[in-house]
Motif scaffolding. Structure first.
Motif, PDB file in Angstrom:
ATOM      1  N   ASP A  48     -55.273  16.045 -39.983  1.00 33.29           N
ATOM      2  CA  ASP A  48     -55.453  15.557 -41.354  1.00 33.29           C
ATOM      3  C   ASP A  48     -55.064  16.647 -42.347  1.00 33.29           C
ATOM      4  OD1 ASP A  48     -56.481  13.130 -40.454  1.00 33.29           O
ATOM      5  OD2 ASP A  48     -58.531  13.923 -40.399  1.00 33.29           O
ATOM      6  N   PRO A  49     -54.200  16.342 -43.307  1.00 34.04           N
ATOM      7  CA  PRO A  49     -53.820  17.360 -44.290  1.00 34.04           C
ATOM      8  C   PRO A  49     -54.890  17.537 -45.359  1.00 34.04           C
ATOM      9  CG  PRO A  49     -52.727  15.299 -44.793  1.00 34.04           C
ATOM     10  CD  PRO A  49     -53.473  15.071 -43.506  1.00 34.04           C
ATOM     11  N   VAL A  50     -54.850  18.666 -46.049  1.00 38.71           N
ATOM     12  CA  VAL A  50     -55.685  18.908 -47.216  1.00 38.71           C
ATOM     13  C   VAL A  50     -54.832  18.667 -48.453  1.00 38.71           C
ATOM     14  CG1 VAL A  50     -56.868  20.681 -48.576  1.00 38.71           C
ATOM     15  CG2 VAL A  50     -57.247  20.535 -46.106  1.00 38.71           C
ATOM     16  N   GLU A  51     -55.285  17.760 -49.297  1.00 38.69           N
ATOM     17  CA  GLU A  51     -54.563  17.434 -50.526  1.00 38.69           C
ATOM     18  C   GLU A  51     -55.214  18.168 -51.691  1.00 38.69           C
ATOM     19  OE1 GLU A  51     -51.871  15.769 -50.585  1.00 38.69           O
ATOM     20  OE2 GLU A  51     -51.879  14.899 -48.567  1.00 38.69           O
ATOM     21  N   PRO A  52     -54.553  19.166 -52.281  1.00 39.36           N
ATOM     22  CA  PRO A  52     -55.140  19.892 -53.414  1.00 39.36           C
ATOM     23  C   PRO A  52     -55.554  18.941 -54.525  1.00 39.36           C
ATOM     24  CG  PRO A  52     -53.132  20.976 -52.647  1.00 39.36           C
ATOM     25  CD  PRO A  52     -53.208  19.661 -51.925  1.00 39.36           C
ATOM     26  N   GLY A  53     -56.766  19.147 -55.032  1.00 37.05           N
ATOM     27  CA  GLY A  53     -57.291  18.298 -56.087  1.00 37.05           C
ATOM     28  C   GLY A  53     -58.082  17.111 -55.604  1.00 37.05           C
ATOM     29  N   ALA A  54     -58.017  16.809 -54.303  1.00 40.99           N
ATOM     30  CA  ALA A  54     -58.714  15.624 -53.779  1.00 40.99           C
ATOM     31  C   ALA A  54     -60.191  15.877 -53.557  1.00 40.99           C
ATOM     32  CB  ALA A  54     -58.063  15.162 -52.476  1.00 40.99           C
ATOM     33  N   HIS A  55     -60.608  17.139 -53.410  1.00 41.50           N
ATOM     34  CA  HIS A  55     -62.002  17.468 -53.133  1.00 41.50           C
ATOM     35  C   HIS A  55     -62.457  18.630 -54.006  1.00 41.50           C
ATOM     36  CE1 HIS A  55     -60.548  15.490 -49.412  1.00 41.50           C
ATOM     37  NE2 HIS A  55     -61.709  14.864 -49.515  1.00 41.50           N
ATOM     38  N   ASP A  56     -63.742  18.640 -54.289  1.00 41.16           N
ATOM     39  CA  ASP A  56     -64.339  19.678 -55.133  1.00 41.16           C
ATOM     40  C   ASP A  56     -64.961  20.796 -54.313  1.00 41.16           C
ATOM     41  OD1 ASP A  56     -63.936  17.924 -57.476  1.00 41.16           O
ATOM     42  OD2 ASP A  56     -65.502  16.721 -56.509  1.00 41.16           O
ATOM     43  N   LEU A  57     -65.295  20.502 -53.058  1.00 43.20           N
ATOM     44  CA  LEU A  57     -65.961  21.454 -52.184  1.00 43.20           C
ATOM     45  C   LEU A  57     -65.498  21.206 -50.759  1.00 43.20           C
ATOM     46  CD1 LEU A  57     -68.244  23.555 -51.553  1.00 43.20           C
ATOM     47  CD2 LEU A  57     -69.853  21.640 -51.519  1.00 43.20           C
ATOM     48  N   TYR A  58     -65.229  22.304 -50.039  1.00 43.46           N
ATOM     49  CA  TYR A  58     -64.853  22.213 -48.625  1.00 43.46           C
ATOM     50  C   TYR A  58     -65.909  22.917 -47.781  1.00 43.46           C
ATOM     51  CZ  TYR A  58     -60.335  20.650 -50.267  1.00 43.46           C
ATOM     52  OH  TYR A  58     -59.340  19.928 -50.877  1.00 43.46           O
ATOM     53  N   TYR A  59     -66.155  22.356 -46.599  1.00 41.55           N
ATOM     54  CA  TYR A  59     -67.130  22.949 -45.690  1.00 41.55           C
ATOM     55  C   TYR A  59     -66.506  23.117 -44.316  1.00 41.55           C
ATOM     56  CZ  TYR A  59     -71.297  23.957 -43.076  1.00 41.55           C
ATOM     57  OH  TYR A  59     -72.193  24.584 -42.263  1.00 41.55           O
ATOM     58  N   LEU A  60     -66.616  24.346 -43.770  1.00 39.06           N
ATOM     59  CA  LEU A  60     -66.120  24.646 -42.425  1.00 39.06           C
ATOM     60  C   LEU A  60     -67.206  25.396 -41.674  1.00 39.06           C
ATOM     61  CD1 LEU A  60     -63.871  24.712 -40.312  1.00 39.06           C
ATOM     62  CD2 LEU A  60     -62.956  26.756 -41.444  1.00 39.06           C
ATOM     63  N   GLY A  61     -67.739  24.773 -40.631  1.00 42.23           N
ATOM     64  CA  GLY A  61     -68.859  25.355 -39.896  1.00 42.23           C
ATOM     65  C   GLY A  61     -68.417  26.165 -38.701  1.00 42.23           C
ATOM     66  N   GLY A  62     -69.348  26.398 -37.776  1.00 42.08           N
ATOM     67  CA  GLY A  62     -69.096  27.216 -36.595  1.00 42.08           C
ATOM     68  C   GLY A  62     -68.793  26.363 -35.376  1.00 42.08           C
ATOM     69  N   GLY A  63     -68.079  26.969 -34.419  1.00 36.11           N
ATOM     70  CA  GLY A  63     -67.735  26.257 -33.200  1.00 36.11           C
ATOM     71  C   GLY A  63     -67.612  27.190 -32.020  1.00 36.11           C
ATOM     72  N   GLN A  64     -67.552  26.626 -30.840  1.00 34.80           N
ATOM     73  CA  GLN A  64     -67.335  27.417 -29.643  1.00 34.80           C
ATOM     74  C   GLN A  64     -65.899  27.939 -29.622  1.00 34.80           C
ATOM     75  OE1 GLN A  64     -68.747  25.575 -26.013  1.00 34.80           O
ATOM     76  NE2 GLN A  64     -70.254  24.359 -27.141  1.00 34.80           N
ATOM     77  N   ASP A  65     -65.667  28.978 -28.802  1.00 32.30           N
ATOM     78  CA  ASP A  65     -64.371  29.651 -28.813  1.00 32.30           C
ATOM     79  C   ASP A  65     -63.219  28.689 -28.544  1.00 32.30           C
ATOM     80  OD1 ASP A  65     -65.643  31.985 -29.405  1.00 32.30           O
ATOM     81  OD2 ASP A  65     -65.391  32.906 -27.436  1.00 32.30           O
ATOM     82  N   ARG A  66     -63.396  27.792 -27.565  1.00 33.43           N
ATOM     83  CA  ARG A  66     -62.289  26.891 -27.228  1.00 33.43           C
ATOM     84  C   ARG A  66     -61.999  25.925 -28.374  1.00 33.43           C
ATOM     85  NH1 ARG A  66     -66.627  25.197 -24.061  1.00 33.43           N
ATOM     86  NH2 ARG A  66     -67.364  23.063 -24.426  1.00 33.43           N
ATOM     87  N   ASP A  67     -63.036  25.462 -29.057  1.00 35.19           N
ATOM     88  CA  ASP A  67     -62.826  24.582 -30.200  1.00 35.19           C
ATOM     89  C   ASP A  67     -62.234  25.355 -31.368  1.00 35.19           C
ATOM     90  OD1 ASP A  67     -63.864  22.295 -28.932  1.00 35.19           O
ATOM     91  OD2 ASP A  67     -65.915  22.925 -29.390  1.00 35.19           O
TER      92      ASP A  67
END
Length: 261
Positions: A48-67
């Motif tokens: 899924d692409p990120v479209e500039p201006g489409a969102h006000d806040l982005y969240y990226l959490g933690g994952g295991q090494d393979r993910d």
């Protein structure tokens, strides 16, 4: 006419969610709802692409090494340019643990393999020989205001900040970015990265409201005044976490700095 919803882009909700990360989004939704506002969440997965201006806040959490390895490749291929443009345009972002590492220039594993980062924070991470684990308390500073922030850390990465990024806070008890320089997390513009999780926002409503204010400023064009809320339960939970961190014992003061009184 109802106010516009705050638009959140949740990056990799399936792959990067091993530390109860959805709890952070639930806190944002509830604190907005208590103020008569809404949160609109869009999952942004692999491809899924990120479209500039489409969102006000982005969240990226933690994952295991393979993910994390899969996510790093997809970030570089489908999202890096859009995410950099989005934050340059004033969108906010919260990147936690593995997400914090990938928000920088990259992560070098213990085997020497390299995961590319998205470059929205000026920092780099290299795996260390041991994991840095336990309760963590910091004195954080945002928008000229200092507050106690507490949570849990569990990471092998040793993160070093570049000149374009400042620490989220000063370690009071725990390890922080690398266990040496006394800093924790990274901030540049409206982007926050941190190793604090558990999840982070339920115990630290000031941080949640800062992100909400930044995101609404992007949505509305100016920082709004947020109605105060009763945070007595959240404050009590943070005090417990900070007390646990203090009970672990203070870390040695980094070179060139006096120990905390």
């Amino acid at each position: 006419m109802s106010p516009p919803a705050l638009r959140l882009g949740h990056l990799y909700p399936g792959e990067m969610n091993i530390y109860a990360d959805r709890g952070n989004i639930a806190v944002l939704e509830r604190r907005l709802a208590w103020r008569g506002l809404a949160l609109e969440v869009t999952p942004l997965g692999v491809g899924d692409p990120v479209e500039p201006g489409a969102h006000d806040l982005y969240y990226l959490g933690g994952g295991q090494d393979r993910d994390q390895a899969v996510v790093a490749e997809d970030l570089a291929r489908t999202k890096a340019d859009g995410l950099r443009a989005a934050v340059a345009g004033g969108a906010a972002a919260l990147c936690v643990c593995g997400g914090f590492q990938l928000a920088g220039h990259g992560y070098t594993g213990a085997d020497g393999s390299r995961m590319p980062g998205v470059g929205i924070l000026d920092l780099d991470t290299v795996a260390g020989p041991t994991r840095l684990i336990g309760d963590l308390a910091i004195e954080a500073e945002l928008d000229g205001e200092r507050r106690l922030v507490a949570g849990f850390e569990n990471h092998a990465g040793r993160t070093r900040l570049g000149p374009g990024c400042r620490p989220l806070g000063r370690v009071l008890d725990g390890h922080g970015n690398n266990g040496e320089d006394g800093g924790e997390g990274g901030v540049a513009g409206r982007v926050i990265g941190t190793y604090l999780h558990g999840p982070l926002l339920p115990r630290n409503p000031w941080l949640a409201d800062t992100l909400i204010r930044w995101a609404l400023a992007h949505r509305l064009g100016e920082p709004p005044e947020l109605a105060p809320l009763d945070d007595s339960l959240e404050d009590a939970a943070r005090a417990v976490a900070a007390a646990r961190a203090a009970a672990r014992g203070r870390r040695p003061a980094p070179r060139g700095r006096a120990p905390r009184a």
